[in-house]
Structure formats: structure tokens, C-alpha cells
Write an enzyme that holds these catalytic residues in place. Structure first.
Site, PDB file in Angstrom:
ATOM      1  N   ARG A 147      35.525 -16.970  -3.161  1.00  0.00           N
ATOM      2  CA  ARG A 147      35.527 -18.188  -2.347  1.00  0.00           C
ATOM      3  C   ARG A 147      36.783 -18.224  -1.465  1.00  0.00           C
ATOM      4  O   ARG A 147      37.872 -17.818  -1.894  1.00  0.00           O
ATOM      5  CB  ARG A 147      35.458 -19.440  -3.224  1.00  0.00           C
ATOM      6  CG  ARG A 147      34.205 -19.503  -4.075  1.00  0.00           C
ATOM      7  CD  ARG A 147      33.986 -20.866  -4.689  1.00  0.00           C
ATOM      8  NE  ARG A 147      33.620 -21.863  -3.669  1.00  0.00           N
ATOM      9  CZ  ARG A 147      33.282 -23.115  -3.971  1.00  0.00           C
ATOM     10  NH1 ARG A 147      33.292 -23.515  -5.230  1.00  0.00           N
ATOM     11  NH2 ARG A 147      32.943 -23.963  -3.011  1.00  0.00           N
ATOM     12  N   GLU A 343      25.861 -30.048   1.326  1.00  0.00           N
ATOM     13  CA  GLU A 343      25.522 -29.883  -0.087  1.00  0.00           C
ATOM     14  C   GLU A 343      24.104 -30.365  -0.392  1.00  0.00           C
ATOM     15  O   GLU A 343      23.568 -30.084  -1.464  1.00  0.00           O
ATOM     16  CB  GLU A 343      26.530 -30.603  -0.974  1.00  0.00           C
ATOM     17  CG  GLU A 343      26.577 -32.105  -0.839  1.00  0.00           C
ATOM     18  CD  GLU A 343      27.763 -32.693  -1.593  1.00  0.00           C
ATOM     19  OE1 GLU A 343      27.558 -33.686  -2.294  1.00  0.00           O
ATOM     20  OE2 GLU A 343      28.880 -32.161  -1.474  1.00  0.00           O
ATOM     21  N   ARG A 374      24.972 -19.497  -0.159  1.00  0.00           N
ATOM     22  CA  ARG A 374      23.736 -20.241  -0.367  1.00  0.00           C
ATOM     23  C   ARG A 374      22.661 -19.905   0.658  1.00  0.00           C
ATOM     24  O   ARG A 374      21.464 -20.011   0.346  1.00  0.00           O
ATOM     25  CB  ARG A 374      24.022 -21.751  -0.358  1.00  0.00           C
ATOM     26  CG  ARG A 374      24.673 -22.236  -1.651  1.00  0.00           C
ATOM     27  CD  ARG A 374      24.916 -23.723  -1.646  1.00  0.00           C
ATOM     28  NE  ARG A 374      25.467 -24.120  -2.944  1.00  0.00           N
ATOM     29  CZ  ARG A 374      26.104 -25.268  -3.170  1.00  0.00           C
ATOM     30  NH1 ARG A 374      26.288 -26.123  -2.172  1.00  0.00           N
ATOM     31  NH2 ARG A 374      26.562 -25.548  -4.366  1.00  0.00           N
TER      32      ARG A 374
END
Length: 467
Positions: A147, A343, A374
Site C-alpha cells: 500500500r 469505498e 480493487r
């Protein structure tokens, strides 16, 4: 009605691991057989809980957090703040866990912080640790090392903090706090995550000169999360000004102690509200705030794009999906910019995969740096079930195709797991690889999904042992 072929409720919400027998395989997502008439209570907001924990640890006296989230992310935040000198105790019990009593202490180094996979921990705690005296080491899960963290690391160095990351710009790294940070002028590029801004703003009142922060990148995702940070600071008496877009000034000063009730996590409500469009019928989420800075509030305007009817009354939000996908309703394709609510994208993309027309979900390029990439993960998993998803520079294009059952990989990502559950409502035989990853922000997900959607208002099995 839901049919559940398998569930595994006995897992530790703090670790995401079974409390009893070892994990015995994927979680077979329940398939809907008729319309819902569900009322659901959702535990507290992760975003608010972790912001209030940080501010409570830096405050001028003891604070109480009522109805906070108890999950892996919040537990990691609690342990990080304890390691730096805060006292955090359990208070009165609640339906999803006890209140938290936070007493600030002198910030001390000589600590190691386990960030797990929590972006709030890895980006909020380093500026706090810079105020401590002594070394503090940071590391996390293997996936956390991928990340982006360079903005936090570089910003601390610019502020005069000694940081050692061996040039990685990522976990693991360590810093050496001198007991104070001067603050002042700072420019950063927060294009990869709004958490870089929020982490600095939360600690800024304790900087000697406060902080005048400017974002210099072209794109700033998830502005509502920054607005949430500013609001929590202001509610504790901190002066925060924003003279221009991408610019914030935090005045130095004390952070007031506070008794605060945490709102339900509206982003965690997304799969439950989306379920009404898939199974049909209604899903009501209780405790929906009249006003909020949570991005989950956008669901009230996003779900009608798929044909839902949304009503709000008496502190609850209800989504009516009519007959739903399984009842023959054909969801329209959508063209959405989710730059302010990224999100929510996994739940929205799951609905788009069940729609009759093509969809484009954009403004979410930054999701490549979340718990997993994602965009790639959603494209891979929907395609593996027979769908057609193409990655765009800043989003996904979804073409309607019939879906079939199969293994849905989670990539250690809680929102990937819940997206698979949504698709599984309409597609028999979807097996979610590891439902326990939902312990990151919603340990009760499996129980709420198979229990609350059948009409119960709390988990069939209380994983916190407080019922």
C-alpha cells in the site's frame, strides 16, 4: 427469504480467524428465494471510530466513545495508541461491544506498531508517533507492504522527523520522535489517498506552529473523508480553515476531551441495502443519521439510479427494490463518477454486474492502492463467473452477461468479500473464499447477512460475547 448452505459464525472479530475449528473452506453465499422485509442494525463507523480514538488520545482529558466499532481495524488502532502511552479501557456494554474510555498519557517511543491492513493506522499513527520521544517501528500484513505510504514518509521528513524506510516508500519503516513537531508550511501529493491529509490534520493541533497544508496533485480522492476529519476536529474545539480547494490551516492548541456517540457505518450498510435490489422487497438500516460526513450517505442517491425507491423516516433509511433481480426486474446500467465515494464501488460494481445494460464506474483509479487492487480484483472475479469487465484508467466498464457460480477470491479485502455476497444472492453456487476478512470492519457480517436479512435485528451468534 435466504437459503444458507454454510456459515461459520465462530470467528474472532479482532483477528479474523476461527475461534473453534480451523477454517474448513469457502463460505457459500446465501441465494435469495424471495423478497426481503429486513431491518438491520449496523455497528459503528470505522472511519469515525478511528478518528475519534486518535483525537481522544491527544486530547486534554479523558473521553468516552459510545457505540464504537469493534473490529480488527479498530483493535489495531487501540493497540497502537496504547503502545504510545494512551490508556484505553472498556466501559458500558452495548449490542456490538463495549464503550471505550480513553485517557491520554505522555506520548512515549520505544514501541512497535502493527498496522495490519488498516490504512487509518498506517497513515494516522506516524504523525502521532512523531510527537513521542523515542523510536517507533511500523509494519503490517504482507499485503500492507504494497500500500502506498511515500506521502506520509516524505511529509514527516519535510517536517523534520527522522524516518528510515530504506528507500521503499512503504512499510516497514521506523521513525524517531523528539517529543515535538514544529509544523508550519507543508505541501504534499495526496492523489493516492485522502488518508494522507487526514493523518496530518488529526495530529496538527499538537504541532508547535500548527499546520498549513496544501495538496499539489491533480486529483484528491474521497473528499468527504477529509471533511469528516475537519468536522471531528472542530467538534473538539480545534480551529480549522480551508481558504481554497486542497488547502487547510490547523491552528495549534488543545484538543478537547469529548463524550461522543459513533454513527453506524453507512459504507458497511451498502451490501445490505443493495440486497433489496437483488432479492426484492425492502431493507431498512436503523440509526441512519439525518446529517453526516460519511460517504455511505451517497447510497440514498446512488441506489435509485438502479431503480430503487429510497425513503428516510424516524432515524432509518429504507430501500425498496420492488421484485428485485430474482423477481424479474431488470436493473438499468449506470454511468457513475464515484470519486467522492470510492469505498462504495465494490457494492455498486456488483449490482452493475447483475444489470441488463452496460455500466461505467469512474473516478476510482485510487482503489488500485487499497487493501488490494480493487479494480483488477473486481474485473478478475466477475469475469471468472462469466461476466465481462474491462479496466479503465480510472474505473471499470461492465458489460452484461449471464453469471454462474464459482469461487470468489477475496484478496484479503473485506469489500471484495461483501461484493461476492451480493452477487451470490442472485447467482447460485458463489463461494466466497474467506468471509472472515470482513472482520476488518464488520466482524458480524456473516451473521447479519444470514440472520438479519431473515428478519432478525442482531447477529444470531454474538461474536463479542456481550448478548
Amino acid at each position: 427469504m435466504l437459503i444458507s448452505k454454510y456459515s461459520n459464525p465462530d470467528f474472532d472479530p479482532y483477528q479474523g480467524e476461527s475461534l473453534g475449528e480451523p477454517d474448513d473452506g469457502p463460505w457459500i453465499a446465501p441465494t435469495a428465494t424471495g423478497p426481503l422485509a429486513a431491518r438491520v442494525s449496523i455497528p459503528g463507523s470505522k472511519s469515525l471510530t478511528n478518528r475519534e480514538l486518535v483525537l481522544s488520545a491527544l486530547a486534554d482529558g479523558p473521553s468516552v466513545l459510545r457505540r464504537p466499532l469493534h473490529s480488527r481495524d479498530s483493535a489495531l488502532m487501540v493497540e497502537a495508541l496504547r503502545a504510545l502511552g494512551a490508556q484505553i479501557d472498556e466501559g458500558e456494554p452495548g449490542p456490538f461491544g463495549p464503550d471505550l474510555q480513553v485517557t491520554p498519557g505522555e506520548l512515549e517511543g520505544g514501541a512497535s506498531v502493527d498496522c495490519g491492513l488498516a490504512g487509518t493506522v498506517m497513515r494516522f499513527i506516524p504523525p502521532v508517533a512523531a510527537l513521542a520521544l523515542g523510536p517507533v517501528a511500523f509494519d503490517g500484513d504482507e499485503s500492507a507492504r504494497r500500500r502506498p505510504m511515500r506521502t506520509t514518509i516524505d511529509s514527516l521528513r519535510t517536517l523534520g522527523v527522522e524516518v528510515n524506510d530504506d528507500g521503499r516508500g512503504a512499510l516497514p519503516f521506523s521513525l524517531y520522535g523528539t517529543g515535538s513537531v514544529e509544523g508550519g508550511e507543508l505541501e504534499i501529493d495526496a492523489s493516492a489517498s485522502s488518508q494522507f491529509v487526514s493523518g496530518l490534520l488529526l495530529a496538527a493541533p499538537r504541532f508547535s506552529r500548527g499546520l498549513h497544508l496544501r495538496h499539489r496533485g491533480e486529483h484528491l480522492p474521497s473528499m468527504p473523508h477529509i471533511e469528516m476529519t475537519i468536522e471531528t476536529l472542530r467538534q473538539r474545539g480545534v480551529r480549522v480553515d480551508s481558504p481554497a480547494e486542497g488547502e487547510w490551516i490547523v491552528a495549534p492548541g488543545s484538543i478537547a476531551a469529548r463524550d461522543v456517540a459513533i454513527e453506524p457505518d453507512l459504507s458497511n450498510a451498502a451490501p445490505f441495502l443493495a440486497a433489496a435490489l437483488v432479492a426484492g422487497g425492502t431493507v431498512t438500516v436503523e440509526g441512519w443519521p439525518a446529517t453526516t460526513t460519511q460517504v455511505g450517505a451517497h447510497l440514498a442517491r446512488l441506489l435509485p439510479r438502479f431503480g430503487a425507491s429510497v425513503t428516510s423516516a424516524e432515524g432509518a433509511l429504507t430501500v425498496d427494490g420492488g421484485a428485485g433481480v430474482i423477481g424479474g426486474i431488470r436493473l438499468p446500467g449506470v454511468d457513475l463518477d464515484l470519486s467522492e465515494g470510492g469505498e462504495l464501488a465494490p457494492a455498486i460494481v456488483a449490482l452493475a454486474a447483475l444489470a441488463e445494460g452496460p455500466s461505467r464506474i469512474t473516478g476510482i483509479g485510487h482503489l488500485r492502492g487499497h487493501e488490494t487492487d480493487r479494480l483488477a480484483a473486481l474485473a478478475a472475479e466477475i469475469t471468472a463467473l462469466g461476466g465481462s469487465v474491462t479496466e479503465l484508467a480510472d474505473g471499470l466498464a461492465i458489460e452484461p452477461r449471464p453469471l454462474h457460480g464459482g469461487l470468489w477470491h477475496c484478496y484479503e479485502d473485506h469489500r471484495m468479500a461483501t461484493a461476492g455476497a451480493i452477487i451470490g444472492l442472485a447467482v447460485e453456487g458463489v463461494e466466497v473464499e474467506d468471509i472472515t476478512v470482513t472482520s476488518k470492519t464488520l466482524p458480524q457480517f456473516a451473521e447479519l447477512w444470514t440472520g438479519a436479512l431473515l428478519g432478525r435485528t442482531r447477529p444470531a451468534v454474538d461474536p463479542l460475547g456481550l448478548m
